[in-house]
Design a protein around this motif. Sequence first.
Motif, PDB file in Angstrom:
ATOM      1  N   ARG A 140       0.831  -1.213   0.000  1.00  0.00           N
ATOM      2  CA  ARG A 140       0.000   0.000   0.000  1.00  0.00           C
ATOM      3  C   ARG A 140       0.859   1.255   0.000  1.00  0.00           C
ATOM      4  O   ARG A 140       0.599   2.212  -0.735  1.00  0.00           O
ATOM      5  N   THR A 141       1.913   1.247   0.810  1.00  0.00           N
ATOM      6  CA  THR A 141       2.817   2.401   0.847  1.00  0.00           C
ATOM      7  C   THR A 141       3.505   2.598  -0.501  1.00  0.00           C
ATOM      8  O   THR A 141       3.595   3.735  -1.005  1.00  0.00           O
ATOM      9  N   ALA A 142       3.996   1.520  -1.094  1.00  0.00           N
ATOM     10  CA  ALA A 142       4.666   1.619  -2.391  1.00  0.00           C
ATOM     11  C   ALA A 142       3.707   2.139  -3.456  1.00  0.00           C
ATOM     12  O   ALA A 142       4.098   2.967  -4.305  1.00  0.00           O
ATOM     13  N   TRP A 143       2.468   1.652  -3.418  1.00  0.00           N
ATOM     14  CA  TRP A 143       1.460   2.138  -4.376  1.00  0.00           C
ATOM     15  C   TRP A 143       1.200   3.629  -4.191  1.00  0.00           C
ATOM     16  O   TRP A 143       1.116   4.379  -5.168  1.00  0.00           O
ATOM     17  N   ALA A 144       1.103   4.068  -2.948  1.00  0.00           N
ATOM     18  CA  ALA A 144       0.829   5.479  -2.679  1.00  0.00           C
ATOM     19  C   ALA A 144       1.976   6.357  -3.180  1.00  0.00           C
ATOM     20  O   ALA A 144       1.746   7.408  -3.803  1.00  0.00           O
ATOM     21  N   ILE A 145       3.206   5.952  -2.919  1.00  0.00           N
ATOM     22  CA  ILE A 145       4.360   6.738  -3.377  1.00  0.00           C
ATOM     23  C   ILE A 145       4.367   6.836  -4.897  1.00  0.00           C
ATOM     24  O   ILE A 145       4.560   7.919  -5.460  1.00  0.00           O
ATOM     25  N   GLN A 146       4.141   5.709  -5.560  1.00  0.00           N
ATOM     26  CA  GLN A 146       4.148   5.719  -7.020  1.00  0.00           C
ATOM     27  C   GLN A 146       3.001   6.553  -7.572  1.00  0.00           C
ATOM     28  O   GLN A 146       3.162   7.274  -8.572  1.00  0.00           O
ATOM     29  N   THR A 147       1.842   6.512  -6.929  1.00  0.00           N
ATOM     30  CA  THR A 147       0.691   7.271  -7.407  1.00  0.00           C
ATOM     31  C   THR A 147       0.927   8.764  -7.277  1.00  0.00           C
ATOM     32  O   THR A 147       0.626   9.532  -8.199  1.00  0.00           O
ATOM     33  N   VAL A 148       1.495   9.190  -6.152  1.00  0.00           N
ATOM     34  CA  VAL A 148       1.791  10.618  -5.992  1.00  0.00           C
ATOM     35  C   VAL A 148       2.857  11.057  -6.991  1.00  0.00           C
ATOM     36  O   VAL A 148       2.796  12.171  -7.537  1.00  0.00           O
ATOM     37  N   LYS A 149       3.826  10.188  -7.271  1.00  0.00           N
ATOM     38  CA  LYS A 149       4.812  10.512  -8.298  1.00  0.00           C
ATOM     39  C   LYS A 149       4.153  10.698  -9.670  1.00  0.00           C
ATOM     40  O   LYS A 149       4.558  11.575 -10.451  1.00  0.00           O
ATOM     41  N   LEU A 150       3.140   9.882  -9.961  1.00  0.00           N
ATOM     42  CA  LEU A 150       2.424  10.057 -11.232  1.00  0.00           C
ATOM     43  C   LEU A 150       1.799  11.446 -11.320  1.00  0.00           C
ATOM     44  O   LEU A 150       1.704  12.023 -12.405  1.00  0.00           O
ATOM     45  N   ALA A 151       1.378  11.969 -10.181  1.00  0.00           N
ATOM     46  CA  ALA A 151       0.773  13.301 -10.174  1.00  0.00           C
ATOM     47  C   ALA A 151       1.765  14.379 -10.581  1.00  0.00           C
ATOM     48  O   ALA A 151       1.371  15.433 -11.084  1.00  0.00           O
ATOM     49  N   ALA A 152       3.062  14.127 -10.375  1.00  0.00           N
ATOM     50  CA  ALA A 152       4.070  15.096 -10.821  1.00  0.00           C
ATOM     51  C   ALA A 152       4.097  15.166 -12.340  1.00  0.00           C
ATOM     52  O   ALA A 152       4.070  16.264 -12.928  1.00  0.00           O
ATOM     53  N   ALA A 153       4.133  14.005 -12.990  1.00  0.00           N
ATOM     54  CA  ALA A 153       4.143  13.986 -14.450  1.00  0.00           C
ATOM     55  C   ALA A 153       2.847  14.530 -15.017  1.00  0.00           C
ATOM     56  O   ALA A 153       2.844  15.298 -15.999  1.00  0.00           O
ATOM     57  N   ALA A 154       1.723  14.154 -14.406  1.00  0.00           N
ATOM     58  CA  ALA A 154       0.426  14.649 -14.884  1.00  0.00           C
ATOM     59  C   ALA A 154       0.331  16.163 -14.735  1.00  0.00           C
ATOM     60  O   ALA A 154      -0.163  16.858 -15.635  1.00  0.00           O
ATOM     61  N   SER A 155       0.814  16.682 -13.608  1.00  0.00           N
ATOM     62  CA  SER A 155       0.787  18.137 -13.397  1.00  0.00           C
ATOM     63  C   SER A 155       1.597  18.861 -14.461  1.00  0.00           C
ATOM     64  O   SER A 155       1.193  19.913 -14.971  1.00  0.00           O
ATOM     65  N   ALA A 156       2.751  18.301 -14.790  1.00  0.00           N
ATOM     66  CA  ALA A 156       3.582  18.909 -15.835  1.00  0.00           C
ATOM     67  C   ALA A 156       2.866  18.887 -17.180  1.00  0.00           C
ATOM     68  O   ALA A 156       2.884  19.881 -17.920  1.00  0.00           O
ATOM     69  N   ASN A 157       2.227  17.759 -17.511  1.00  0.00           N
ATOM     70  CA  ASN A 157       1.495  17.671 -18.782  1.00  0.00           C
ATOM     71  C   ASN A 157       0.340  18.657 -18.848  1.00  0.00           C
ATOM     72  O   ASN A 157      -0.057  19.088 -19.935  1.00  0.00           O
ATOM     73  N   LEU A 158      -0.192  19.003 -17.688  1.00  0.00           N
ATOM     74  CA  LEU A 158      -1.316  19.945 -17.629  1.00  0.00           C
ATOM     75  C   LEU A 158      -0.862  21.392 -17.485  1.00  0.00           C
ATOM     76  O   LEU A 158      -1.690  22.302 -17.453  1.00  0.00           O
ATOM     77  N   GLY A 159       0.433  21.606 -17.361  1.00  0.00           N
ATOM     78  CA  GLY A 159       0.954  22.968 -17.239  1.00  0.00           C
ATOM     79  C   GLY A 159       0.743  23.587 -15.872  1.00  0.00           C
ATOM     80  O   GLY A 159       0.684  24.811 -15.741  1.00  0.00           O
TER      81      GLY A 159
END
Length: 357
Positions: free
Chosen positions: A112-131
């Motif tokens: 669960r912890t590993a999933w949460a860390i990876q999911t929040v990291k995905l938000a970094a890439a998504a935020s960049a794609n959204l400007g």
Amino acid sequence: MKTLKGPGIFLAQFIGQQPLFNSLAGLAQWASALGYKALQMPCNHPLIFDLPRAATSQTYCDEVTGLLANYGLQISELSTHLEGQLIAVHPAHDRAFDGFAPAALHGDKEKRTAWAIQTVKLAAAASANLGLQAHATFSGSLAWPYLYPWPPHNPQLLSEAFSELARRWLPVLDEFDRYGIDVCYEIHPGEDLHDGVTFERFLALVNNHPRCNILFDPSHLHLQHIDYLQFIDIYHQRIKAFHVKDAEYLPNGRSGVYGGYQRWIDRAGRFRSPGDGQIDFPAIFSKLAQYDYAGWAVLEWECCLKEAETGAREGADFIRRHIIPVAERAFDDFAAQPQQAASIRAQLGLNAVKSHD
């Protein structure tokens, strides 16, 4: 000076099963009609916003921004409050917080912890794609059960809890730094980062990381009896996101700050719709204008009395009325007169500066 942006609205409390609240297009139509200019987007509703897809597909992100633009909207920030919470969970809370994770991970805190860390990291890439420039989240909590300790304070336990919290978050902060996105921790009871002292402790352990920042929500500070205006004075350089949420604290002889395990409506401290509580929003907006806060003012609706859509409708106008269009020049500029250094020294009764040539 900069004029902050708004009004925005956090969608987490409004997503539901009924139209217009069960699709991004419907929510956009609804929010736009109320006068909002931005949506703070939770990442735990894939039918509303598909985070893994947004992290890997610029086309998908362009489709989302295009849809919102049709309603005069944009995204203020993505939110991983629930996923951030799961980065650090004390065993006492394991069962309660399992519900925030995929069912396949229930009962397995390491996965669960590993999933949460990876999911929040995905938000970094998504935020960049959204400007986007900022991201809203929670820190999670390993030390919270020891908030008001008996047996007495255990320095080694708290040191280990905060060190582990920093260890888990450092790779996430580095990932956001790679994309130039600020991580904004909502300072919130229940999280290990719940006041200025705990934020400073964490900040030191992540080496004053430039992406370690604050989501300012005065309601949570007010209910802890923290001076939320002085908080802005102290931490304004780290405040990169802002929730407009009101609260009131009504002292009584039966319960106090901790709430007595009561429903929100029965507590001494409770959340209210903007304007219905005790928060001094004119002073807050003035402070943020003074310190050039350039982000969004986002309504987070959590009122124990008022109906949600009424709060949302009133909230848009409330934020709009409190935004201060900052001055482009000082009011006394008309009296300023250009002067040479020699004339200034003469005005002060000083001799001219001698040249050393």
